[in-house]
Design a protein around this motif. Structure first.
Motif: not given
Length: 74
Positions: A22-49
């Motif tokens: 994913m690049e800046d501004g990209d999005s993904v449509l997903c379930t609530k469970k997947e959204a939580g996992a994606l959100r935590s992965t972005i916050n943990k592994y993508c510095s500056g994002f």
């Protein structure tokens, strides 16, 4: 036993590959469970994002809920 230095950590997470593609501004449509996992992965592994998450109801049945997760710069 031998100590190895400089070997990078490989991430096996289900969402890690998606998040890195994913690049800046990209999005993904997903379930609530997947959204939580994606959100935590972005916050943990993508510095500056950071992750932004919103519920999406457009085009869905009344009882359905999907979530959209964006990867945006801090």
């Amino acid at each position: 036993m031998k100590i190895d230095k400089g070997v990078p950590i490989t991430h096996n997470g289900k969402y890690h590959k998606i998040v890195l593609e994913m690049e800046d501004g990209d999005s993904v449509l997903c379930t609530k469970k997947e959204a939580g996992a994606l959100r935590s992965t972005i916050n943990k592994y993508c510095s500056g994002f950071k992750a932004r998450m919103r519920i999406c109801r457009e085009g869905l049945k009344l009882d359905q809920h999907m979530y959209r997760v964006w990867k945006v710069k801090k």
